[in-house]
Design a protein around this motif. Structure first.
Motif, PDB file in Angstrom:
ATOM      1  N   LEU A  39       0.817  -1.210   0.000  1.00 58.33           N
ATOM      2  CA  LEU A  39       0.000   0.000   0.000  1.00 58.33           C
ATOM      3  C   LEU A  39       0.852   1.262   0.000  1.00 58.33           C
ATOM      4  CD1 LEU A  39      -2.603  -1.263   2.603  1.00 58.33           C
ATOM      5  CD2 LEU A  39      -3.127  -0.686   0.230  1.00 58.33           C
ATOM      6  N   ARG A  40       2.013   1.213   0.648  1.00 53.61           N
ATOM      7  CA  ARG A  40       2.920   2.368   0.696  1.00 53.61           C
ATOM      8  C   ARG A  40       4.347   1.878   0.509  1.00 53.61           C
ATOM      9  NH1 ARG A  40       0.588   6.603   3.875  1.00 53.61           N
ATOM     10  NH2 ARG A  40      -1.614   6.590   3.270  1.00 53.61           N
ATOM     11  N   GLU A  41       5.116   2.608  -0.257  1.00 50.26           N
ATOM     12  CA  GLU A  41       6.559   2.370  -0.332  1.00 50.26           C
ATOM     13  C   GLU A  41       7.209   3.151   0.802  1.00 50.26           C
ATOM     14  OE1 GLU A  41       7.966   0.471  -2.625  1.00 50.26           O
ATOM     15  OE2 GLU A  41       6.442   0.313  -4.206  1.00 50.26           O
ATOM     16  N   GLY A  42       8.322   2.643   1.325  1.00 50.12           N
ATOM     17  CA  GLY A  42       9.017   3.391   2.377  1.00 50.12           C
ATOM     18  C   GLY A  42      10.263   2.650   2.789  1.00 50.12           C
ATOM     19  N   ALA A  43      11.382   3.360   2.966  1.00 52.56           N
ATOM     20  CA  ALA A  43      12.688   2.715   3.144  1.00 52.56           C
ATOM     21  C   ALA A  43      13.064   2.492   4.599  1.00 52.56           C
ATOM     22  CB  ALA A  43      13.762   3.547   2.448  1.00 52.56           C
ATOM     23  N   ALA A  44      12.506   3.273   5.514  1.00 52.76           N
ATOM     24  CA  ALA A  44      13.010   3.238   6.895  1.00 52.76           C
ATOM     25  C   ALA A  44      12.433   2.073   7.693  1.00 52.76           C
ATOM     26  CB  ALA A  44      12.684   4.556   7.598  1.00 52.76           C
ATOM     27  N   ALA A  74       5.544   9.749   8.489  1.00 52.25           N
ATOM     28  CA  ALA A  74       5.955  10.623   7.379  1.00 52.25           C
ATOM     29  C   ALA A  74       6.029  12.070   7.849  1.00 52.25           C
ATOM     30  CB  ALA A  74       4.981  10.473   6.214  1.00 52.25           C
ATOM     31  N   ALA A  75       5.057  12.434   8.684  1.00 54.21           N
ATOM     32  CA  ALA A  75       5.032  13.804   9.194  1.00 54.21           C
ATOM     33  C   ALA A  75       6.262  14.095  10.043  1.00 54.21           C
ATOM     34  CB  ALA A  75       3.759  14.033  10.009  1.00 54.21           C
ATOM     35  N   LYS A  76       6.845  13.022  10.601  1.00 52.15           N
ATOM     36  CA  LYS A  76       8.066  13.188  11.401  1.00 52.15           C
ATOM     37  C   LYS A  76       9.321  12.892  10.588  1.00 52.15           C
ATOM     38  CE  LYS A  76       5.651  11.982  15.697  1.00 52.15           C
ATOM     39  NZ  LYS A  76       5.710  13.345  16.290  1.00 52.15           N
ATOM     40  N   GLY A  77       9.141  12.762   9.277  1.00 49.52           N
ATOM     41  CA  GLY A  77      10.297  12.558   8.405  1.00 49.52           C
ATOM     42  C   GLY A  77      10.773  11.127   8.319  1.00 49.52           C
ATOM     43  N   VAL A  78       9.948  10.179   8.789  1.00 48.03           N
ATOM     44  CA  VAL A  78      10.327   8.762   8.709  1.00 48.03           C
ATOM     45  C   VAL A  78       9.549   8.115   7.563  1.00 48.03           C
ATOM     46  CG1 VAL A  78      10.433   6.551   9.927  1.00 48.03           C
ATOM     47  CG2 VAL A  78      10.779   8.699  11.184  1.00 48.03           C
ATOM     48  N   ASP A  79      10.291   7.504   6.656  1.00 46.53           N
ATOM     49  CA  ASP A  79       9.713   6.971   5.431  1.00 46.53           C
ATOM     50  C   ASP A  79       9.252   5.537   5.679  1.00 46.53           C
ATOM     51  OD1 ASP A  79       9.074   6.788   2.774  1.00 46.53           O
ATOM     52  OD2 ASP A  79      11.138   6.387   2.117  1.00 46.53           O
ATOM     53  N   ALA A  80       7.964   5.360   5.957  1.00 49.93           N
ATOM     54  CA  ALA A  80       7.439   4.040   6.341  1.00 49.93           C
ATOM     55  C   ALA A  80       6.651   3.408   5.206  1.00 49.93           C
ATOM     56  CB  ALA A  80       6.553   4.165   7.580  1.00 49.93           C
ATOM     57  N   GLY A  81       6.932   2.166   4.916  1.00 54.14           N
ATOM     58  CA  GLY A  81       6.153   1.408   3.944  1.00 54.14           C
ATOM     59  C   GLY A  81       5.060   0.622   4.648  1.00 54.14           C
ATOM     60  N   VAL A  82       4.002   0.282   3.912  1.00 53.36           N
ATOM     61  CA  VAL A  82       2.911  -0.531   4.484  1.00 53.36           C
ATOM     62  C   VAL A  82       2.584  -1.669   3.511  1.00 53.36           C
ATOM     63  CG1 VAL A  82       0.519  -0.583   5.285  1.00 53.36           C
ATOM     64  CG2 VAL A  82       1.918   1.480   5.664  1.00 53.36           C
ATOM     65  N   VAL A  83       2.563  -2.868   4.049  1.00 52.65           N
ATOM     66  CA  VAL A  83       2.151  -4.037   3.272  1.00 52.65           C
ATOM     67  C   VAL A  83       0.979  -4.692   3.998  1.00 52.65           C
ATOM     68  CG1 VAL A  83       2.811  -6.329   2.429  1.00 52.65           C
ATOM     69  CG2 VAL A  83       4.481  -4.444   2.361  1.00 52.65           C
ATOM     70  N   SER A  84      -0.107  -4.858   3.284  1.00 51.07           N
ATOM     71  CA  SER A  84      -1.225  -5.624   3.824  1.00 51.07           C
ATOM     72  C   SER A  84      -1.085  -7.071   3.336  1.00 51.07           C
ATOM     73  CB  SER A  84      -2.544  -5.006   3.331  1.00 51.07           C
ATOM     74  OG  SER A  84      -3.612  -5.897   3.595  1.00 51.07           O
ATOM     75  N   VAL A  85      -1.470  -8.016   4.200  1.00 52.57           N
ATOM     76  CA  VAL A  85      -1.420  -9.430   3.796  1.00 52.57           C
ATOM     77  C   VAL A  85      -2.849  -9.990   3.847  1.00 52.57           C
ATOM     78  CG1 VAL A  85      -0.365 -11.692   4.213  1.00 52.57           C
ATOM     79  CG2 VAL A  85       0.913  -9.599   4.735  1.00 52.57           C
ATOM     80  N   ALA A 139      14.508  -4.796   1.847  1.00 49.37           N
ATOM     81  CA  ALA A 139      15.262  -3.546   1.981  1.00 49.37           C
ATOM     82  C   ALA A 139      15.105  -2.890   3.355  1.00 49.37           C
ATOM     83  CB  ALA A 139      14.821  -2.571   0.887  1.00 49.37           C
ATOM     84  N   ALA A 140      14.056  -3.264   4.079  1.00 49.01           N
ATOM     85  CA  ALA A 140      13.753  -2.524   5.303  1.00 49.01           C
ATOM     86  C   ALA A 140      14.657  -2.945   6.464  1.00 49.01           C
ATOM     87  CB  ALA A 140      12.303  -2.740   5.684  1.00 49.01           C
ATOM     88  N   PRO A 141      15.250  -1.995   7.171  1.00 48.32           N
ATOM     89  CA  PRO A 141      16.048  -2.363   8.343  1.00 48.32           C
ATOM     90  C   PRO A 141      15.175  -2.768   9.524  1.00 48.32           C
ATOM     91  CG  PRO A 141      15.985   0.023   8.084  1.00 48.32           C
ATOM     92  CD  PRO A 141      15.285  -0.549   6.889  1.00 48.32           C
ATOM     93  N   LEU A 142      13.916  -2.395   9.467  1.00 48.78           N
ATOM     94  CA  LEU A 142      13.002  -2.681  10.574  1.00 48.78           C
ATOM     95  C   LEU A 142      11.653  -3.116   9.991  1.00 48.78           C
ATOM     96  CD1 LEU A 142      12.152  -2.515  13.601  1.00 48.78           C
ATOM     97  CD2 LEU A 142      11.591  -0.109  13.190  1.00 48.78           C
ATOM     98  N   VAL A 143      11.144  -4.236  10.509  1.00 43.01           N
ATOM     99  CA  VAL A 143       9.833  -4.731  10.089  1.00 43.01           C
ATOM    100  C   VAL A 143       8.945  -4.803  11.335  1.00 43.01           C
ATOM    101  CG1 VAL A 143       8.554  -6.711   9.147  1.00 43.01           C
ATOM    102  CG2 VAL A 143      10.781  -6.068   8.168  1.00 43.01           C
ATOM    103  N   VAL A 144       7.746  -4.270  11.233  1.00 39.76           N
ATOM    104  CA  VAL A 144       6.795  -4.316  12.355  1.00 39.76           C
ATOM    105  C   VAL A 144       5.508  -4.970  11.871  1.00 39.76           C
ATOM    106  CG1 VAL A 144       5.482  -2.962  14.034  1.00 39.76           C
ATOM    107  CG2 VAL A 144       7.775  -2.207  13.343  1.00 39.76           C
ATOM    108  N   THR A 145       5.121  -6.063  12.514  1.00 36.58           N
ATOM    109  CA  THR A 145       3.845  -6.691  12.153  1.00 36.58           C
ATOM    110  C   THR A 145       2.752  -6.210  13.099  1.00 36.58           C
ATOM    111  OG1 THR A 145       4.280  -8.647  13.518  1.00 36.58           O
ATOM    112  CG2 THR A 145       4.937  -8.760  11.199  1.00 36.58           C
ATOM    113  N   VAL A 146       1.557  -6.071  12.547  1.00 34.95           N
ATOM    114  CA  VAL A 146       0.415  -5.542  13.300  1.00 34.95           C
ATOM    115  C   VAL A 146      -0.786  -6.456  13.051  1.00 34.95           C
ATOM    116  CG1 VAL A 146      -1.021  -3.529  13.745  1.00 34.95           C
ATOM    117  CG2 VAL A 146       1.313  -3.213  12.868  1.00 34.95           C
TER     118      VAL A 146
END
Lengths: 270, 331
Positions: free
Chosen positions: B202-207, B228-239, B256-263
Motif C-alpha cells: 500500500l505504501r513504499e518506504g525505506a526506513a 511521514a510527518a516526522k520525516g520517517v519513510d514508512a512502507g505498508v504491506v497488507s497481507v 530492503a527494510a532495516p526494521l519490520v513491524v507486524t500488526v
C-alpha cells in the motif's frame, strides 16, 4: 436379491472382515461384525445407486458415522462389487485406498471422512436438506454407533432434522450396548433411547439388527411415514456371527489369531 | 539468492473522502451477486442472521438461507452436507464460536473432507471488546493454519471484501474469511483486483515496513502517515491472503527494510507475526522484527475495542511509538 443371497453375502463380509483385520494386525473386529447385516441390507437391497456410479447426483447417500467400523464398510463394498476386492489386501498400508477410517478422496461411495464421532448426522442432515430444497429424490442414510450418541452434536442435528421435516433421512443406531471400555449403560446410560429419539421428533422403528429380514421390514416401515426423519434402533450384538467374539468388550480392538480365524470360519460356514 | 517474482502493486493512496463502509455489507452484496451469477448459494447461520446483517438477503432469497439454531457444530456439519448435496454453502456467524466450538467440524467435515464450504468468521479479533474473551477470536488465523486445504483470507476494506468473496465462490474448496464489523474507510480503488496469495503493498518506504492484516491495516496506514510527518519513510504491506501466500514476493517486499513491524489483532503466536518471522528467517533477511498483537500466552483485556488496541500498541499511536523506540535503540 433374495434373503438367502443377502445372508450368504453377510457371511462373506464377515469372513472378509476377520481375514482383513487379521492380516493387518489391527482393526475394530467387534464393531465391524456388529454392523455387517445393516451394511449388507443397505448396499445390496435398500440403497438406490443408479449405474453403480459413485458420482451420480441422484444416488442415495450412506455415511458411516461410526468410522471405526470401516473394515465392515470396505468388506461390504467389495462383496457388492462396488470397490476392487484387492484393495482389502492394502488395508491400513501407506496411502492405500483402504485407510483405517473412511476417506472420501480414497474410496468410492465414502461420502465423508469420519472417525471422530458425532460427525455423520449433522452432515447427513445437510445432505437431506439439500435434496429437499432442490427437489432431488435421493435418500440419506447414516449409521451411528450407540456409544457415539453421547456426543452432543448428534442431538443438535436431530433437532435440526426434525425442524426441517427431513423424511428423506434415516438414522440407523448400531445398538450393540458396548462402547470402547464397557457397556454404554455403565459409562453414561443412553436409555430410554427410543423415547429420546421420539421426543426429538423422529419416526422410530426397532429392529433385530443382525436379522436381515427384520432390517428390511424396518427400512420398509420408514417409507410409510412422511414429514419426520426416521431412526431405526437396530439391536445388534457386538461381534455378531462368531460365538467367541460376540458381546465381549475386549473385541472392540482385538483381532483374531490364526487359530481363532479358523474357528470363526468354521462357525460361519456351518 | 534467486530473484523474487514481482508481485502486483496496488500502491493506491487512501481516498480520504470515501465514506467508511461495513464489510458485512460487502458480504451481503457478494451474496446477491453470486446468486445473480448462478452460484447455487446456501447461507447457513446459527441464530446469527443479525450478526451477519442477513435480513435483506433472507427476505429476497428465503429458500437459500438455513438457520440451524444456536448449534455451531451443526452449523458446520450441515454446511458440509449441503455442499455434498450440490450447494455452495457459506456459513456466517461470530468467529470465536466458529473456530472454537466447531473446531473439529471445520477440521474434518470441511478441511479433511475437502468440501466446498466457505466459512466467514465475523467480528474476529477483539471486535467484541467489552464482552470478554469468550467473544474474542485472537486465535483464528493460527487455528485455521493448522488445518490442510483451507484458504485463509482477511480483507482490509469493502472493495477487497467484495473481490475476495467473488474469489471464494469461484474457488472449489474450503475458504475461511476473517471479516471485521468495523466501518472501514476504503483503501483500494474500484479497479483493485484481489490476487490470491499476493501481499498488497500500500505504501513504499525505506526506513521501516509495517505489515498488517485485516482492519488494523488502517492503523498501520495512519501510523505511516504520522511517521511521514516526522520525516520517517514508512512502507505498508497488507497481507489479505494468509494462505496461500506468495512468500518470495513478501520476502522481496521486506528485503530492503532495516526494521519490520507486524500488526495484527490476533495473538502474536501463530498469526501474521509468526508468518513474517518464518519468512524473514528462511530468507536470512537479518533485519529487526517487532510483532505487535496480543502477547503469547495471554487472553486479551476486556473493554472498548479502541482501549484494547491502545493497551497492546495496536493503534496508530502505539505503532508510531514502537517504531520510534526501535529506531532510537538501533541508532
Amino acid at each position: 436379491m433374495d434373503i438367502a443371497s443377502l445372508q450368504n453375502a453377510a457371511r462373506t463380509v464377515r469372513k472378509t472382515i476377520l481375514r482383513t483385520n487379521a492380516r493387518a494386525g489391527q482393526g475394530h473386529t467387534g464393531g465391524d461384525l456388529s454392523e455387517t447385516d445393516i451394511l449388507v441390507t443397505l448396499f445390496l437391497h435398500v440403497l438406490n445407486l443408479p449405474g453403480r456410479d459413485p458420482q451420480n447426483p441422484d444416488r442415495d447417500r450412506f455415511i458411516l458415522s461410526k468410522g471405526h467400523g470401516v473394515c465392515g464398510l470396505y468388506s461390504t463394498l467389495a462383496t457388492a462389487g462396488l470397490i476392487d476386492a484387492a484393495w482389502l489386501d492394502d488395508y491400513l498400508t501407506f496411502d492405500s485406498h483402504t485407510p483405517g477410517h473412511p476417506v472420501r478422496q480414497k474410496t468410492p461411495f465414502v461420502e465423508l471422512n469420519t472417525g471422530a464421532l458425532g460427525h455423520g448426522l449433522p452432515v447427513a442432515t445437510g445432505l437431506a436438506l439439500a435434496a429437499k430444497r432442490q427437489n432431488r429424490s435421493y435418500r440419506v442414510y447414516v449409521l451411528v454407533g450407540d456409544g457415539e450418541l453421547q456426543e452432543g452434536s448428534n442431538w443438535e442435528s436431530a433437532m435440526t432434522a426434525a425442524h426441517y421435516d427431513l423424511d428423506n433421512l434415516t438414522v440407523i443406531v448400531d445398538r450393540n450396548t458396548l462402547q470402547l471400555a464397557d457397556r454404554t449403560e455403565s459409562i453414561v446410560g443412553l436409555e430410554p433411547l427410543a423415547d429420546k429419539w421420539r421426543a426429538f421428533g423422529f419416526d422410530l422403528h426397532e429392529a433385530r439388527g443382525n436379522d436381515i429380514p427384520d432390517l428390511i421390514r424396518a427400512f420398509e416401515a420408514t417409507r410409510t411415514v412422511a414429514g419426520k426423519p426416521h431412526v431405526i434402533l437396530a439391536h445388534t450384538r457386538k461381534g455378531a456371527g462368531v460365538s467367541f467374539i460376540e458381546d465381549r468388550a475386549e473385541w472392540h480392538h482385538r483381532i483374531p489369531t490364526t487359530e481363532e480365524l479358523e474357528r470363526a470360519y468354521a462357525e460361519l460356514e456351518s | 539468492m534467486t530473484a523474487a517474482p514481482t508481485a502486483p502493486t496496488n500502491a493506491t493512496t487512501a481516498p480520504t473522502e470515501t465514506p467508511a463502509q461495513d464489510l458485512r455489507q460487502s458480504m451481503i452484496d457478494a451474496f446477491f451477486q453470486a446468486v445473480d451469477d448462478g452460484v447455487n448459494l446456501a447461507v447457513v447461520v446459527s441464530d446469527s442472521t443479525s450478526t451477519a446483517k442477513l435480513a435483506p438477503f433472507q427476505a429476497a432469497h428465503p429458500e437459500r438461507v438455513v438457520n440451524v439454531g444456536i448449534a455451531e457444530q451443526s452449523l458446520v456439519g450441515v454446511a458440509a452436507g449441503l455442499s455434498l448435496g450440490g450447494y455452495v454453502p457459506v456459513t456466517a456467524n461470530a468467529a470465536p464460536f466458529l473456530v472454537a466450538r466447531a473446531n473439529e467440524q471445520v477440521k474434518n467435515d470441511v478441511c479433511y473432507s475437502n468440501t466446498n464450504v466457505k466459512l466467514v468468521g465475523l467480528n474476529a479479533g477483539v471486535a467484541y471488546g467489552p464482552l470478554g474473551s469468550t467473544h474474542h477470536a485472537i486465535d483464528d488465523l493460527s487455528i485455521m493454519q493448522g488445518f490442510g486445504t483451507i484458504q485463509i483470507l482477511a480483507p482490509s476494506d469493502a472493495v477487497e471484501a467484495r473481490r475476495m468473496f467473488a474469489h471464494a465462490f469461484a474457488h472449489e474448496g474450503p475458504v475461511y474469511i476473517r471479516l471485521d464489523n468495523a466501518k472501514l474507510p476504503v483503501l483500494h480503488e474500484d479497479g483493485y483486483r484481489f490476487t490470491l496469495g499476493e501481499p498488497d503493498r500500500l505504501r513504499e518506504g525505506a526506513a521501516v515496513t509495517l505489515v498488517a492484516v485485516g482492519s488494523v491495516v488502517h492503523e498501520a496506514v495512519a501510523a505511516a502517515d504520522a511517521l511521514a510527518a516526522k520525516g520517517v519513510d514508512a512502507g505498508v504491506v497488507s497481507v489479505p491472503s494468509i494462505r496461500p501466500l506468495n512468500r518470495p514476493a513478501l520476502a522481496h517486499m521486506l528485503r530492503a527494510a532495516p526494521l519490520v513491524v507486524t500488526v495484527e489483532e490476533h495473538s502474536v503466536h501463530g498469526g501474521l507475526g509468526s508468518l513474517v518471522a518464518e519468512i524473514m528467517a528462511e530468507n536470512a533477511l537479518g533485519s529487526r522484527l517487532i510483532r505487535i498483537g496480543i502477547p503469547d500466552g495471554q487472553f486479551a483485556k476486556t473493554g472498548p475495542r479502541a482501549a484494547i488496541r491502545a493497551y497492546y500498541g495496536l493503534d496508530s499511536a502505539g505503532i508510531l511509538r514502537e517504531v520510534q523506540n526501535a529506531r532510537a535503540t538501533v541508532a
